[in-house]
Design a protein around this motif. Structure first.
Motif, PDB file in Angstrom:
ATOM      1  N   GLU A  27      38.026  50.647  25.713  1.00  0.00           N
ATOM      2  CA  GLU A  27      36.913  51.609  25.595  1.00  0.00           C
ATOM      3  C   GLU A  27      36.412  51.736  24.160  1.00  0.00           C
ATOM      4  OE1 GLU A  27      38.300  55.207  27.476  1.00  0.00           O
ATOM      5  OE2 GLU A  27      37.722  54.488  29.485  1.00  0.00           O
ATOM      6  N   HIS A  28      37.253  51.352  23.185  1.00  0.00           N
ATOM      7  CA  HIS A  28      36.868  51.477  21.782  1.00  0.00           C
ATOM      8  C   HIS A  28      36.761  50.120  21.084  1.00  0.00           C
ATOM      9  CE1 HIS A  28      38.498  55.480  22.842  1.00  0.00           C
ATOM     10  NE2 HIS A  28      37.484  55.899  22.098  1.00  0.00           N
ATOM     11  N   ALA A  29      36.543  49.069  21.861  1.00  0.00           N
ATOM     12  CA  ALA A  29      36.442  47.719  21.280  1.00  0.00           C
ATOM     13  C   ALA A  29      35.244  47.615  20.347  1.00  0.00           C
ATOM     14  CB  ALA A  29      36.338  46.677  22.395  1.00  0.00           C
ATOM     15  N   VAL A  30      34.125  48.233  20.721  1.00  0.00           N
ATOM     16  CA  VAL A  30      32.918  48.247  19.882  1.00  0.00           C
ATOM     17  C   VAL A  30      32.264  49.616  20.028  1.00  0.00           C
ATOM     18  CG1 VAL A  30      32.542  45.772  20.237  1.00  0.00           C
ATOM     19  CG2 VAL A  30      31.359  47.432  21.683  1.00  0.00           C
ATOM     20  N   PRO A  31      31.530  50.059  18.994  1.00  0.00           N
ATOM     21  CA  PRO A  31      30.793  51.320  19.125  1.00  0.00           C
ATOM     22  C   PRO A  31      29.376  51.076  19.642  1.00  0.00           C
ATOM     23  CG  PRO A  31      30.774  50.613  16.840  1.00  0.00           C
ATOM     24  CD  PRO A  31      31.460  49.524  17.623  1.00  0.00           C
ATOM     25  N   LEU A  32      29.029  51.699  20.740  1.00  0.00           N
ATOM     26  CA  LEU A  32      27.665  51.638  21.273  1.00  0.00           C
ATOM     27  C   LEU A  32      27.108  53.057  21.339  1.00  0.00           C
ATOM     28  CD1 LEU A  32      27.998  49.127  24.287  1.00  0.00           C
ATOM     29  CD2 LEU A  32      27.393  48.627  21.904  1.00  0.00           C
ATOM     30  N   ASP A  33      25.824  53.171  21.656  1.00  0.00           N
ATOM     31  CA  ASP A  33      25.215  54.491  21.800  1.00  0.00           C
ATOM     32  C   ASP A  33      25.525  55.129  23.151  1.00  0.00           C
ATOM     33  OD1 ASP A  33      24.124  54.364  19.265  1.00  0.00           O
ATOM     34  OD2 ASP A  33      22.290  53.372  19.968  1.00  0.00           O
ATOM     35  N   VAL A  34      26.237  54.384  23.983  1.00  0.00           N
ATOM     36  CA  VAL A  34      26.736  54.942  25.241  1.00  0.00           C
ATOM     37  C   VAL A  34      28.246  54.737  25.275  1.00  0.00           C
ATOM     38  CG1 VAL A  34      24.615  54.529  26.536  1.00  0.00           C
ATOM     39  CG2 VAL A  34      26.362  52.758  26.430  1.00  0.00           C
ATOM     40  N   PRO A  35      28.977  55.597  25.981  1.00  0.00           N
ATOM     41  CA  PRO A  35      30.417  55.381  26.085  1.00  0.00           C
ATOM     42  C   PRO A  35      30.733  54.174  26.963  1.00  0.00           C
ATOM     43  CG  PRO A  35      29.742  57.193  27.494  1.00  0.00           C
ATOM     44  CD  PRO A  35      28.529  56.796  26.699  1.00  0.00           C
ATOM     45  N   LEU A  36      31.841  53.492  26.672  1.00  0.00           N
ATOM     46  CA  LEU A  36      32.379  52.478  27.570  1.00  0.00           C
ATOM     47  C   LEU A  36      33.459  53.142  28.405  1.00  0.00           C
ATOM     48  CD1 LEU A  36      32.637  49.378  25.182  1.00  0.00           C
ATOM     49  CD2 LEU A  36      30.956  49.785  26.991  1.00  0.00           C
ATOM     50  N   ASP A  37      33.470  52.839  29.702  1.00  0.00           N
ATOM     51  CA  ASP A  37      34.414  53.467  30.617  1.00  0.00           C
ATOM     52  C   ASP A  37      35.237  52.384  31.297  1.00  0.00           C
ATOM     53  OD1 ASP A  37      35.672  55.498  32.089  1.00  0.00           O
ATOM     54  OD2 ASP A  37      34.274  55.209  33.759  1.00  0.00           O
ATOM     55  N   VAL A  38      36.552  52.549  31.287  1.00  0.00           N
ATOM     56  CA  VAL A  38      37.451  51.547  31.865  1.00  0.00           C
ATOM     57  C   VAL A  38      38.289  52.176  32.969  1.00  0.00           C
ATOM     58  CG1 VAL A  38      39.469  50.094  31.396  1.00  0.00           C
ATOM     59  CG2 VAL A  38      37.538  50.112  29.799  1.00  0.00           C
ATOM     60  N   ASP A  39      38.276  51.541  34.128  1.00  0.00           N
ATOM     61  CA  ASP A  39      39.121  51.963  35.251  1.00  0.00           C
ATOM     62  C   ASP A  39      40.416  51.166  35.198  1.00  0.00           C
ATOM     63  OD1 ASP A  39      37.184  53.720  36.302  1.00  0.00           O
ATOM     64  OD2 ASP A  39      36.156  52.037  37.264  1.00  0.00           O
ATOM     65  N   VAL A  40      41.542  51.863  35.268  1.00  0.00           N
ATOM     66  CA  VAL A  40      42.843  51.203  35.190  1.00  0.00           C
ATOM     67  C   VAL A  40      43.643  51.482  36.451  1.00  0.00           C
ATOM     68  CG1 VAL A  40      44.928  50.885  33.813  1.00  0.00           C
ATOM     69  CG2 VAL A  40      42.815  51.600  32.707  1.00  0.00           C
ATOM     70  N   GLY A  41      44.279  50.431  36.969  1.00  0.00           N
ATOM     71  CA  GLY A  41      45.139  50.586  38.133  1.00  0.00           C
ATOM     72  C   GLY A  41      46.477  49.899  37.899  1.00  0.00           C
ATOM     73  N   VAL A  42      47.527  50.419  38.515  1.00  0.00           N
ATOM     74  CA  VAL A  42      48.870  49.875  38.354  1.00  0.00           C
ATOM     75  C   VAL A  42      49.468  49.610  39.731  1.00  0.00           C
ATOM     76  CG1 VAL A  42      51.207  50.317  37.489  1.00  0.00           C
ATOM     77  CG2 VAL A  42      49.218  51.137  36.200  1.00  0.00           C
ATOM     78  N   GLY A  43      50.127  48.451  39.880  1.00  0.00           N
ATOM     79  CA  GLY A  43      50.762  48.159  41.160  1.00  0.00           C
ATOM     80  C   GLY A  43      51.691  46.961  41.055  1.00  0.00           C
ATOM     81  N   ARG A  44      52.502  46.776  42.103  1.00  0.00           N
ATOM     82  CA  ARG A  44      53.398  45.626  42.111  1.00  0.00           C
ATOM     83  C   ARG A  44      52.617  44.324  42.266  1.00  0.00           C
ATOM     84  NH1 ARG A  44      57.600  43.813  40.564  1.00  0.00           N
ATOM     85  NH2 ARG A  44      58.049  42.671  42.493  1.00  0.00           N
ATOM     86  N   THR A  45      51.488  44.377  42.997  1.00  0.00           N
ATOM     87  CA  THR A  45      50.670  43.186  43.187  1.00  0.00           C
ATOM     88  C   THR A  45      49.278  43.427  42.614  1.00  0.00           C
ATOM     89  OG1 THR A  45      49.608  43.715  45.297  1.00  0.00           O
ATOM     90  CG2 THR A  45      51.868  42.837  45.380  1.00  0.00           C
ATOM     91  N   TRP A  46      48.538  42.328  42.449  1.00  0.00           N
ATOM     92  CA  TRP A  46      47.172  42.422  41.933  1.00  0.00           C
ATOM     93  C   TRP A  46      46.316  43.252  42.902  1.00  0.00           C
ATOM     94  CZ3 TRP A  46      43.657  37.553  40.739  1.00  0.00           C
ATOM     95  CH2 TRP A  46      42.607  37.965  39.890  1.00  0.00           C
ATOM     96  N   LYS A  47      46.556  43.080  44.193  1.00  0.00           N
ATOM     97  CA  LYS A  47      45.809  43.848  45.194  1.00  0.00           C
ATOM     98  C   LYS A  47      46.056  45.347  45.011  1.00  0.00           C
ATOM     99  CE  LYS A  47      45.268  44.312  50.238  1.00  0.00           C
ATOM    100  NZ  LYS A  47      46.104  45.422  50.740  1.00  0.00           N
ATOM    101  N   ASP A  48      47.306  45.715  44.853  1.00  0.00           N
ATOM    102  CA  ASP A  48      47.631  47.139  44.707  1.00  0.00           C
ATOM    103  C   ASP A  48      47.127  47.699  43.376  1.00  0.00           C
ATOM    104  OD1 ASP A  48      48.926  47.111  47.160  1.00  0.00           O
ATOM    105  OD2 ASP A  48      50.833  46.489  46.263  1.00  0.00           O
ATOM    106  N   ALA A  49      47.071  46.846  42.346  1.00  0.00           N
ATOM    107  CA  ALA A  49      46.641  47.319  41.031  1.00  0.00           C
ATOM    108  C   ALA A  49      45.147  47.605  40.993  1.00  0.00           C
ATOM    109  CB  ALA A  49      47.001  46.283  39.958  1.00  0.00           C
ATOM    110  N   LYS A  50      44.383  47.067  41.936  1.00  0.00           N
ATOM    111  CA  LYS A  50      42.938  47.293  41.943  1.00  0.00           C
ATOM    112  C   LYS A  50      42.556  48.519  42.773  1.00  0.00           C
ATOM    113  CE  LYS A  50      39.869  44.616  40.817  1.00  0.00           C
ATOM    114  NZ  LYS A  50      38.980  44.634  39.624  1.00  0.00           N
ATOM    115  N   ALA A  51      43.505  49.026  43.532  1.00  0.00           N
ATOM    116  CA  ALA A  51      43.199  50.156  44.426  1.00  0.00           C
ATOM    117  C   ALA A  51      43.211  51.469  43.674  1.00  0.00           C
ATOM    118  CB  ALA A  51      44.225  50.231  45.553  1.00  0.00           C
TER     119      ALA A  51
END
Length: 316
Positions: free
Chosen positions: A292-316
DNA sequence: CCTGACTCC
DNA sequence: CATGGGAGTCAGG
């Protein structure tokens, strides 16, 4: 054609469903297990840094950037990507990063304000383009507005927009006019980007990545129009790619602060990490913050984070 | 080797 | 007349 026929002939839908299933079987279910490395027990892709003209990476042998997610059946494939014992996968993806880049580069105030407020941008576009007297559900209006948001700034025409959202070409043209009336600075950004690129032969991302676009002066109208779409797309898609790469560099630096945290995949607006289960939440917060803070823009950057045992579960 | 159809962002 | 951008893989010919 089969999509059109499917409305009146069951066989057309059957053919499309069969093709989709064969694609899943051949490209993923049959192929990927054969590519598991003997010593690591994992599949290892190749990331190509000089293939995509916009600055994106591409992935090949196997391509791990086109693993299915859209359909429920396809999404099951992601359940086969599993973290090591005692570990989890962390998936972090930028929310609407290209529209945020557009808001910043075009300095479109109503988009900037909406992102700062945290409003749903597709709902806002729906209100601007369709008004509130169409009789369609809010869900359908949002779906159509999303198509418009992501298509118009790259030069989509009334012809294909009409097909995409199921209206007449005349109605589609009215939506396009309403979009640019509601976002006048987007119109200006498109026109000025093309004009400057025509004069200089080059178009650039926010951070200076360049792409030559000599076809902008072609006497062939089709070639010229295609070059204009490329020109408008490059600053948006390319700047988003630059941002993700900067986030990757920053995160590479701080990875050692959490023992066992590893960066394992990138999918254009998403990074996937593997982390020890005990430090998963700490790692997720670290990833989200640096993206979210990689670069400064005039709008905020928003990052959705998920955690899971599998890639499928981590996206839910 | 090319095309069309499927997959992704 | 043709008709949003960027990619890769597969089967079939």
């Amino acid at each position: 054609m089969l999509e059109e026929l499917a409305a009146s002939h069951d066989i057309a839908r059957e053919i499309l469903d069969w093709r989709a299933m064969m694609k899943l079987k051949g490209t993923y279910v049959d192929a990927l297990p054969q590519l598991v490395h003997q010593k690591t027990g994992r599949v290892h892709t190749t990331f190509n840094q000089a293939v995509a003209a916009t600055g994106r990476l591409s992935s090949s042998d196997p391509n791990l950037q086109n693993i299915p997610i859209r359909t429920e059946l396809g999404r099951e494939i992601r359940g086969a990507f599993i973290a090591d014992p005692g570990h989890v996968l962390i998936s972090a993806d930028y929310s609407q990063i290209e529209l945020r880049v557009l808001a910043h580069m075009a300095q479109e105030q109503s988009l900037i304000d909406a992102f700062r407020r945290g409003d749903d941008i597709h709902d806002q576009t729906s209100a601007k383009v369709f008004g509130d007297n169409s009789g369609l559900s809010a869900h359908e209006l949002r779906r159509r507005a999303k198509i418009i948001n992501y298509a118009l700034l790259y030069g989509k025409t009334a012809f294909t927009l009409a097909k995409d959202i199921g209206v007449t070409q005349q109605a589609a043209q009215e939506f396009i006019d309403a979009y640019f009336a509601g976002y006048p600075s987007v119109r200006r950004f498109i026109d000025e980007t093309i004009a400057k690129a025509r004069d200089t032969g080059v178009v650039s991302t926010l951070f200076g990545r360049r792409r030559r676009v000599p076809e902008l002066t072609s006497r062939n109208g089709q070639i010229r129009a295609a070059a204009e779409r490329v020109t408008v797309n490059l600053p948006i898609q390319g700047t988003a790619a630059d941002i993700l790469k900067r986030a990757m560099i920053d995160l590479h630096e701080v990875l050692p602060s959490i023992p066992g945290l590893r960066m394992i995949l990138t999918v254009h607006d998403e990074l996937v990490f593997e982390a020890p289960e005990a430090t998963a939440d700490e790692a997720a917060a670290l990833v989200k913050h640096h993206m979210e803070h990689a670069v400064p823009l005039d709008v905020p950057l928003d990052v959705d984070v998920g955690v899971g045992r599998t890639w499928k579960d981590a996206k839910a």
